[in-house]
Structure formats: structure tokens, C-alpha cells
Write a protein that holds these residues in place. Sequence first.
Motif, PDB file in Angstrom:
ATOM      1  N   TRP A  94       0.831  -1.204   0.000  1.00 29.56           N
ATOM      2  CA  TRP A  94       0.000   0.000   0.000  1.00 29.56           C
ATOM      3  C   TRP A  94       0.864   1.253   0.000  1.00 29.56           C
ATOM      4  CZ3 TRP A  94      -0.194   4.109   3.352  1.00 29.56           C
ATOM      5  CH2 TRP A  94      -1.232   5.028   3.157  1.00 29.56           C
ATOM      6  N   LEU A  95       1.898   1.290   0.808  1.00 33.15           N
ATOM      7  CA  LEU A  95       2.734   2.480   0.937  1.00 33.15           C
ATOM      8  C   LEU A  95       3.439   2.819  -0.370  1.00 33.15           C
ATOM      9  CD1 LEU A  95       3.985   4.649   2.793  1.00 33.15           C
ATOM     10  CD2 LEU A  95       5.799   3.011   3.315  1.00 33.15           C
ATOM     11  N   PHE A  96       3.971   1.805  -1.054  1.00 33.77           N
ATOM     12  CA  PHE A  96       4.791   2.073  -2.231  1.00 33.77           C
ATOM     13  C   PHE A  96       4.004   2.113  -3.535  1.00 33.77           C
ATOM     14  CE2 PHE A  96       8.042   0.857   0.770  1.00 33.77           C
ATOM     15  CZ  PHE A  96       9.112   1.638   0.412  1.00 33.77           C
ATOM     16  N   PHE A  97       2.841   1.475  -3.582  1.00 36.91           N
ATOM     17  CA  PHE A  97       2.144   1.397  -4.866  1.00 36.91           C
ATOM     18  C   PHE A  97       0.706   1.912  -4.818  1.00 36.91           C
ATOM     19  CE2 PHE A  97       5.641  -1.508  -5.505  1.00 36.91           C
ATOM     20  CZ  PHE A  97       6.059  -1.149  -6.780  1.00 36.91           C
ATOM     21  N   GLN A  98      -0.045   1.583  -3.797  1.00 37.85           N
ATOM     22  CA  GLN A  98      -1.421   2.068  -3.759  1.00 37.85           C
ATOM     23  C   GLN A  98      -1.493   3.534  -3.346  1.00 37.85           C
ATOM     24  OE1 GLN A  98      -3.233  -0.955  -1.236  1.00 37.85           O
ATOM     25  NE2 GLN A  98      -4.125  -1.938  -3.048  1.00 37.85           N
ATOM     26  N   ALA A  99      -0.680   3.935  -2.367  1.00 36.82           N
ATOM     27  CA  ALA A  99      -0.682   5.339  -1.951  1.00 36.82           C
ATOM     28  C   ALA A  99      -0.112   6.245  -3.041  1.00 36.82           C
ATOM     29  CB  ALA A  99       0.122   5.507  -0.657  1.00 36.82           C
ATOM     30  N   THR A 100       0.768   5.727  -3.875  1.00 32.31           N
ATOM     31  CA  THR A 100       1.352   6.510  -4.970  1.00 32.31           C
ATOM     32  C   THR A 100       0.584   6.366  -6.276  1.00 32.31           C
ATOM     33  OG1 THR A 100       2.840   4.660  -5.502  1.00 32.31           O
ATOM     34  CG2 THR A 100       3.657   6.338  -3.984  1.00 32.31           C
ATOM     35  N   THR A 101      -0.545   5.640  -6.279  1.00 32.63           N
ATOM     36  CA  THR A 101      -1.434   5.413  -7.432  1.00 32.63           C
ATOM     37  C   THR A 101      -0.787   4.586  -8.536  1.00 32.63           C
ATOM     38  OG1 THR A 101      -0.868   7.416  -8.713  1.00 32.63           O
ATOM     39  CG2 THR A 101      -2.549   7.646  -6.971  1.00 32.63           C
ATOM     40  N   LEU A 102       0.399   4.040  -8.319  1.00 31.43           N
ATOM     41  CA  LEU A 102       1.020   3.204  -9.339  1.00 31.43           C
ATOM     42  C   LEU A 102       0.233   1.913  -9.559  1.00 31.43           C
ATOM     43  CD1 LEU A 102       4.887   3.468  -8.807  1.00 31.43           C
ATOM     44  CD2 LEU A 102       3.611   3.943 -10.902  1.00 31.43           C
ATOM     45  N   HIS A 103      -0.354   1.385  -8.515  1.00 31.70           N
ATOM     46  CA  HIS A 103      -1.152   0.167  -8.638  1.00 31.70           C
ATOM     47  C   HIS A 103      -2.334   0.399  -9.581  1.00 31.70           C
ATOM     48  CE1 HIS A 103      -3.334  -3.476  -7.366  1.00 31.70           C
ATOM     49  NE2 HIS A 103      -4.402  -2.702  -7.365  1.00 31.70           N
ATOM     50  N   ASP A 119      -4.543  11.636 -17.202  1.00 34.28           N
ATOM     51  CA  ASP A 119      -4.153  10.279 -16.807  1.00 34.28           C
ATOM     52  C   ASP A 119      -3.645   9.484 -18.002  1.00 34.28           C
ATOM     53  OD1 ASP A 119      -4.787  10.765 -14.196  1.00 34.28           O
ATOM     54  OD2 ASP A 119      -6.794   9.899 -14.302  1.00 34.28           O
ATOM     55  N   TYR A 122      -0.081  10.247 -18.471  1.00 35.69           N
ATOM     56  CA  TYR A 122       0.704   9.572 -17.436  1.00 35.69           C
ATOM     57  C   TYR A 122       0.880   8.087 -17.771  1.00 35.69           C
ATOM     58  CZ  TYR A 122       1.574   7.452 -12.831  1.00 35.69           C
ATOM     59  OH  TYR A 122       2.074   6.717 -11.794  1.00 35.69           O
TER      60      TYR A 122
END
Length: 241
Positions: A94-103, A119, A122
Motif C-alpha cells: 500500500w505504501l509504495f504502490f497504492q498510496a502513490t497510485t502506481l497500482h 491520466d 501519465y
Amino acid sequence: MASKRVGLYDNNVAVAFLWPLKWLFGTVLLYVLLALIALAVAFLFAKYQWADPVTASDALFQAESARVARLLQSGAHAEGFASLPLVAQRWTYWLFFQATTLHDATYAYIAGQRVNEVDQMYLTQFVARNVREIYLAMNVIQVYGIRIGFLMASVPLFMLLYFVATADGLTERYIRRACAGRESADIHKLGRLSKLMFFASAVTVYLCTPVAISPFWVIVPLAAIFAVATRLQWQFYKKYF
């Protein structure tokens, strides 16, 4: 003079209340730094070691996940131990991918979802060009989280070993003191510093190496070294103070 005492008192109060925040910030910083090192090592493996980085990283993640699944299936006594790796895995992802919207961006690109123009730029400029690297990083970060969880689950073991080794070491210290045994500050320092040295090196290698490693082969040797080093630390603590 009174103003100096008041200032010193205020500084001591500030330190007393702020030291938990200082330790929390340092822990989070170390947590993120080790994750970045794990990603850097994984990208080096992808470039020089793995023939198919996506398949290799996926196999690594599946191997670590299967280890947790086996623990959960082994019985109720292991559920508490296995839950920490799962929680750490989800939190790290969550910290590295979901919070940064990369997921969301990666899966939107893979699924071909319709998005707005911003988007879409991006997705095409960053995600499309690095989708394999992002997928590799997703797997490696989850492996990193699982391993963090295994180390967290082993903390009670190290606490128990610390108390037992400390009691045994202090007993030997009092015997040495009563019998006028030799003083050895060097062994005391060796026992104290060896714990830090072995912990730092072993934990870094375990967390940052993208190779399937059983936590048993990391935690058990570290526990043995930790117990011996703690016993030496307190056994050869100075006799008189």
C-alpha cells in the motif's frame, strides 16, 4: 541563572516527549531505505542474472507467499506468527504502490480502461514504457514486506533470549567478581558490537536479496549469535561500578 535553569528544564522536557517521534522517524526512514535497496538489487538481478525478470520475480513472490500459506495451514498455533508477514506485506505494498497510485495506473493500462487526458498522458509516458519494471517492483516489494513480517514475528524470541542470556551473564559476572577474575573490557565491547554487526549485515542481506531464503536459516543463526554475544557482554561487564 534562573533563566538558564528554565531553558535547560524546557530542553529536557522537549527531549523526553519528542524521543518517541525521533525513533519513529528513524525507523520509517530505515524501512524505506532498505526497501529502495531491495529494489535496486532486484533491478541489478534483472539486468545481469535473470533471463526473464518478470517470471523470476513472480516465482520469488509465489515462493514467499507459499511459505506463509503453509504456516497458516499448519494449525491455529501458527496463525499469529503468519499474520504478521501478511499484514507487513499489505502495508508495504500500500505504501509504495497504492498510496502513490502506481497500482491503479498499472492495472488501468493493462486492462485498457478509458481515462481522462491527463491520466492518459501519465499512462502512455511512464507506465507503458516501464510496465515490466513496475510489475517486477510490485513483486519485490511484497517479498520485502513478507520478510519484514517474519523478522517482526521473531522479536519475542530475541527478547526471551536476551533476558536468559543477561541473567546467565550477570551470574557469571558475580562469580568472577567474587573470585577476583580478570577484567576484560574488550570482550564486553566485542559482545556488544558483534550483535549490531551481525544483525545489520544478516538482516540487510535477508531483506534485500531477491533469492528465495527460508527465514529459519536467518533467524536461528542470528538467535544463537545474539544469545552468545549478550552473555559475553554481561559476563565481562566491569566488575566494579
